[in-house]
Design a protein around this motif. Structure first.
Motif, PDB file in Angstrom:
ATOM      1  N   LEU A  56      41.604  51.419  38.756  1.00 51.09           N
ATOM      2  CA  LEU A  56      42.731  50.568  38.370  1.00 51.09           C
ATOM      3  C   LEU A  56      42.663  49.179  39.005  1.00 51.09           C
ATOM      4  N   THR A  57      41.556  48.870  39.659  1.00 50.27           N
ATOM      5  CA  THR A  57      41.442  47.553  40.300  1.00 50.27           C
ATOM      6  C   THR A  57      40.604  46.582  39.485  1.00 50.27           C
ATOM      7  N   ASN A  58      39.895  47.060  38.490  1.00 51.43           N
ATOM      8  CA  ASN A  58      39.066  46.158  37.692  1.00 51.43           C
ATOM      9  C   ASN A  58      39.851  45.613  36.501  1.00 51.43           C
ATOM     10  N   GLN A  59      39.176  44.858  35.659  1.00 47.22           N
ATOM     11  CA  GLN A  59      39.875  44.255  34.519  1.00 47.22           C
ATOM     12  C   GLN A  59      39.747  45.066  33.240  1.00 47.22           C
ATOM     13  N   TYR A  60      39.213  46.282  33.320  1.00 47.67           N
ATOM     14  CA  TYR A  60      39.033  47.117  32.132  1.00 47.67           C
ATOM     15  C   TYR A  60      39.983  48.306  32.182  1.00 47.67           C
ATOM     16  N   TRP A  61      40.999  48.270  31.357  1.00 49.06           N
ATOM     17  CA  TRP A  61      42.011  49.332  31.331  1.00 49.06           C
ATOM     18  C   TRP A  61      42.050  49.949  29.946  1.00 49.06           C
TER      19      TRP A  61
ATOM     20  N   SER B 175      54.150  47.511  39.490  1.00 46.72           N
ATOM     21  CA  SER B 175      53.910  46.218  40.137  1.00 46.72           C
ATOM     22  C   SER B 175      52.874  46.355  41.243  1.00 46.72           C
ATOM     23  N   PHE B 176      52.957  47.440  42.015  1.00 48.29           N
ATOM     24  CA  PHE B 176      51.961  47.677  43.055  1.00 48.29           C
ATOM     25  C   PHE B 176      50.569  47.817  42.440  1.00 48.29           C
ATOM     26  N   ILE B 177      50.461  48.597  41.373  1.00 58.26           N
ATOM     27  CA  ILE B 177      49.149  48.791  40.733  1.00 58.26           C
ATOM     28  C   ILE B 177      48.605  47.462  40.224  1.00 58.26           C
ATOM     29  N   ILE B 178      49.457  46.674  39.587  1.00 58.91           N
ATOM     30  CA  ILE B 178      49.019  45.360  39.086  1.00 58.91           C
ATOM     31  C   ILE B 178      48.597  44.458  40.245  1.00 58.91           C
ATOM     32  N   SER B 179      49.309  44.548  41.371  1.00 58.75           N
ATOM     33  CA  SER B 179      48.962  43.708  42.526  1.00 58.75           C
ATOM     34  C   SER B 179      47.593  44.052  43.103  1.00 58.75           C
ATOM     35  N   MET B 180      47.092  45.237  42.813  1.00 54.51           N
ATOM     36  CA  MET B 180      45.799  45.671  43.350  1.00 54.51           C
ATOM     37  C   MET B 180      44.624  45.297  42.448  1.00 54.51           C
ATOM     38  N   ARG B 181      44.899  44.717  41.289  1.00 54.62           N
ATOM     39  CA  ARG B 181      43.820  44.280  40.405  1.00 54.62           C
ATOM     40  C   ARG B 181      42.963  43.247  41.122  1.00 54.62           C
ATOM     41  N   GLY B 182      41.671  43.372  40.967  1.00 50.06           N
ATOM     42  CA  GLY B 182      40.750  42.397  41.530  1.00 50.06           C
ATOM     43  C   GLY B 182      40.434  42.605  43.000  1.00 50.06           C
ATOM     44  N   THR B 183      40.890  43.694  43.602  1.00 51.46           N
ATOM     45  CA  THR B 183      40.632  43.911  45.026  1.00 51.46           C
ATOM     46  C   THR B 183      39.234  44.445  45.314  1.00 51.46           C
ATOM     47  N   GLU B 184      38.530  44.931  44.315  1.00 51.20           N
ATOM     48  CA  GLU B 184      37.145  45.389  44.419  1.00 51.20           C
ATOM     49  C   GLU B 184      36.904  46.342  45.591  1.00 51.20           C
ATOM     50  N   PRO B 185      37.513  47.528  45.572  1.00 49.30           N
ATOM     51  CA  PRO B 185      37.279  48.487  46.655  1.00 49.30           C
ATOM     52  C   PRO B 185      35.862  49.058  46.595  1.00 49.30           C
ATOM     53  N   ALA B 186      35.420  49.585  47.714  1.00 47.97           N
ATOM     54  CA  ALA B 186      34.090  50.191  47.779  1.00 47.97           C
ATOM     55  C   ALA B 186      34.050  51.449  46.902  1.00 47.97           C
ATOM     56  N   ASN B 187      32.882  51.719  46.352  1.00 48.63           N
ATOM     57  CA  ASN B 187      32.639  52.925  45.542  1.00 48.63           C
ATOM     58  C   ASN B 187      33.564  53.033  44.338  1.00 48.63           C
ATOM     59  N   ALA B 188      33.865  51.912  43.715  1.00 48.02           N
ATOM     60  CA  ALA B 188      34.731  51.928  42.531  1.00 48.02           C
ATOM     61  C   ALA B 188      34.006  52.600  41.372  1.00 48.02           C
ATOM     62  N   LYS B 189      34.775  53.350  40.606  1.00 48.11           N
ATOM     63  CA  LYS B 189      34.235  54.045  39.440  1.00 48.11           C
ATOM     64  C   LYS B 189      33.949  53.025  38.339  1.00 48.11           C
ATOM     65  N   ALA B 190      32.832  53.189  37.669  1.00 50.79           N
ATOM     66  CA  ALA B 190      32.469  52.285  36.576  1.00 50.79           C
ATOM     67  C   ALA B 190      33.385  52.528  35.377  1.00 50.79           C
ATOM     68  N   PRO B 191      33.782  51.454  34.683  1.00 53.76           N
ATOM     69  CA  PRO B 191      34.656  51.631  33.520  1.00 53.76           C
ATOM     70  C   PRO B 191      33.901  52.213  32.334  1.00 53.76           C
TER      71      PRO B 191
ATOM     72  N   GLU C 173      39.604  44.686  27.907  1.00 53.75           N
ATOM     73  CA  GLU C 173      39.570  43.774  29.053  1.00 53.75           C
ATOM     74  C   GLU C 173      40.955  43.181  29.297  1.00 53.75           C
ATOM     75  N   CYS C 174      41.358  43.219  30.535  1.00 55.35           N
ATOM     76  CA  CYS C 174      42.597  42.603  30.973  1.00 55.35           C
ATOM     77  C   CYS C 174      42.228  41.408  31.822  1.00 55.35           C
ATOM     78  N   PHE C 175      42.880  40.331  31.614  1.00 55.35           N
ATOM     79  CA  PHE C 175      42.566  39.144  32.396  1.00 55.35           C
ATOM     80  C   PHE C 175      43.404  39.129  33.653  1.00 55.35           C
ATOM     81  N   ILE C 176      42.763  39.025  34.789  1.00 57.38           N
ATOM     82  CA  ILE C 176      43.422  39.037  36.084  1.00 57.38           C
ATOM     83  C   ILE C 176      43.948  37.643  36.364  1.00 57.38           C
ATOM     84  N   ASP C 177      45.241  37.579  36.685  1.00 55.27           N
ATOM     85  CA  ASP C 177      45.862  36.284  36.983  1.00 55.27           C
ATOM     86  C   ASP C 177      45.427  35.755  38.328  1.00 55.27           C
TER      87      ASP C 177
END
Length: 168
Positions: free
Chosen positions: A95-100, A141-157, A164-168
């Protein structure tokens, strides 16, 4: 055992049908409907009140985001079980990338949380326990705030099922 069954049957017949002391099926049904209306906040006709989530705004104050994080991490909800402690995706998507998969805006996210995707393994509200509209807004709102944080070992979309969702 046979005679006990006969005594029970006679007592049951007297209590419910002959003397009318016990509630009828219709009365029990009405009680259950009234209890469901009260418990789930339904309208008196039994319908779910409609909320226009498009009117909601993404919350950005620290208190709301902290409340959303607490909901996400709560053991009563399964959010972090499937999406990971950092929203990086485990069984569920990252949920941190731009692909939902199911929309990018606050309204789509709230409806995704509220309705779930049972066929894909996500129960409503992440656990089946209803959240208030305020809690839904905080969590989304919390989930949206975490977009773009790029955590380690993120699952590929899954690009075949994502938009594609555009990150503000």
């Amino acid at each position: 055992g046979f005679y006990v069954t006969i005594i029970f049957a006679v007592a049951y017949l007297l209590y419910y049908d002959i003397l009318g002391w016990g509630p009828s099926q219709e009365e029990e049904y009405e009680r259950e409907i009234a209890a469901a209306i009260e418990r789930y906040g339904l309208d008196p006709d039994g319908s779910v009140p409609t909320v226009d989530y498009s009117e909601f705004a993404v919350l950005s104050d620290e208190a709301s985001l902290a409340a959303g994080r607490a909901l996400y991490q709560s053991p009563q909800n399964l959010c972090q079980t499937c999406h990971g402690p950092n929203l990086q995706g485990l069984v569920g998507p990252d949920l941190t990338n731009q692909y939902w998969k199911h929309g990018c805006d606050l309204e789509s996210l709230i409806l995704s949380i509220k309705n779930g995707f049972p066929a894909q393994g996500m129960p409503p509200y992440g656990s089946g326990s209803p959240l208030s509209d305020e809690e839904l807004q905080q969590l989304a709102s919390f989930i949206i705030s975490m977009r773009g944080t790029e955590p380690a070992n993120a699952k590929a979309p899954n690009m075949a099922r994502s938009q594609e969702c555009f990150i503000d």
